[in-house]
Design an enzyme around this catalytic site. Sequence first.
Site, PDB file in Angstrom:
ATOM      1  N   TYR A  45      36.443  16.799  28.197  1.00  0.00           N
ATOM      2  CA  TYR A  45      37.748  17.674  27.989  1.00  0.00           C
ATOM      3  C   TYR A  45      38.900  16.503  28.194  1.00  0.00           C
ATOM      4  CZ  TYR A  45      36.528  22.434  28.218  1.00  0.00           C
ATOM      5  OH  TYR A  45      36.141  23.742  27.783  1.00  0.00           O
ATOM      6  N   ARG A  51      32.102  34.797  34.084  1.00  0.00           N
ATOM      7  CA  ARG A  51      33.496  35.237  33.763  1.00  0.00           C
ATOM      8  C   ARG A  51      33.609  36.817  34.041  1.00  0.00           C
ATOM      9  NH1 ARG A  51      34.052  32.069  28.144  1.00  0.00           N
ATOM     10  NH2 ARG A  51      34.452  30.088  28.879  1.00  0.00           N
ATOM     11  N   ASP A  70      39.134  27.461  37.493  1.00  0.00           N
ATOM     12  CA  ASP A  70      38.663  26.850  36.420  1.00  0.00           C
ATOM     13  C   ASP A  70      38.390  25.361  36.660  1.00  0.00           C
ATOM     14  OD1 ASP A  70      39.980  25.280  33.657  1.00  0.00           O
ATOM     15  OD2 ASP A  70      39.811  27.357  33.307  1.00  0.00           O
ATOM     16  N   ARG A  96      39.717  38.808  31.222  1.00  0.00           N
ATOM     17  CA  ARG A  96      40.403  39.456  30.348  1.00  0.00           C
ATOM     18  C   ARG A  96      39.653  40.824  29.849  1.00  0.00           C
ATOM     19  NH1 ARG A  96      41.796  34.963  26.076  1.00  0.00           N
ATOM     20  NH2 ARG A  96      39.804  34.030  26.804  1.00  0.00           N
ATOM     21  N   ARG A 102      47.415  39.230  35.582  1.00  0.00           N
ATOM     22  CA  ARG A 102      47.677  37.937  34.989  1.00  0.00           C
ATOM     23  C   ARG A 102      49.194  37.994  34.316  1.00  0.00           C
ATOM     24  NH1 ARG A 102      49.202  34.132  32.958  1.00  0.00           N
ATOM     25  NH2 ARG A 102      48.149  32.835  31.447  1.00  0.00           N
TER      26      ARG A 102
END
Length: 348
Positions: A153, A27, A77, A31, A40
């Site tokens: 998921y 990552r 992702d 962010r 973003r």
Amino acid sequence: MAGAENSLFIKTLKGERSHRPPVWLMRQAGRYLPEYREIRATAKDFLDFCYTPSLSVEATLQPLRRYPFDAAILFADILLVLDAMDRGLRFEAGEGPILNPLDRASDLEAVSLSKVMQRVSPVMETVERLKAALPEGFPLIGFAGSPWTVAVYAIEGRGGTDKKNPKLWAYTRPDDLKAVLDYLVVVTTEYLKTQVEAGADALMLFDSWAENLPDHVFDWLVIEPTRKLVDNLRSAGVTVPIIGFPRGAGAKLADYVAQTGVNAVGLDTGQVPSFVNTSLPKGFPVQGHLDPLSVIAGGKQMLDRADQIIEAYRADGRPHVFNLGHGITPDAKPEHVETLMKHIQAMG
């Protein structure tokens, strides 16, 4: 591969030792960077961000402008394949990914493989654009979620759970769960093969939910589908190095390495270097595994722990890619990453 085989990163994955470990961070685009938050905000939602090559390329390149990383990783992702299977993926503030929980294995096959690949085609465009934008020979990592993690998921309909439902499937509906895993192997094989055809120089398999599984089911939930995926990729002519990351594998790490066919293994925060060195084959490459929270704290403890990890594998003669034990967190300070990178670069 346009010269990437001569990079420090790729050579380490192939078993060579060097004066210092190559370094990248899971990552590393994200962010914690103010410039990421700015771009973003220009997308209508996270999926739009991932499917817009100009934004994904920019996000991938941003950390490379700040820090001397030794590899780039595609910005995407692991759940894009489920979105492409029409599982209702959306990202909700404060909750993360939400999907329509899977009831039957056959539901995944409702969308044809060709349509799945058409849906994720912007990812391949991103890879192509990145290879054109990166310096000649600079390695680019492609990736996907491993079948078990993607299945978790799909069945749970969200992340951050105790995996109760998919684990219950393992005990009460093993044939259904095996069918889900087998189909995810098929889709993920095509997804990763296409990334390599577009220019990826290495691949990483994220098995983020490999943790806390009993050893008798770990083998067929984590190891077996990963082995099938790696075998399929090799049979399809994919020759680039493959890193497996079975987060939380614990004592099953050695079995994972011995049986899956990966070229290197990612180590989570809780792995112990002495255990790794005594459990894995001599000279088998590893990647990891500084605690992401250590980067939030920064200072001497961060550098001391980085030194401990690097020295442990150096002393064993083990090829080592320095990384975190999980993804960098949004509250990590960019200046702490800069300090860490300067410290490692100073090793040679």
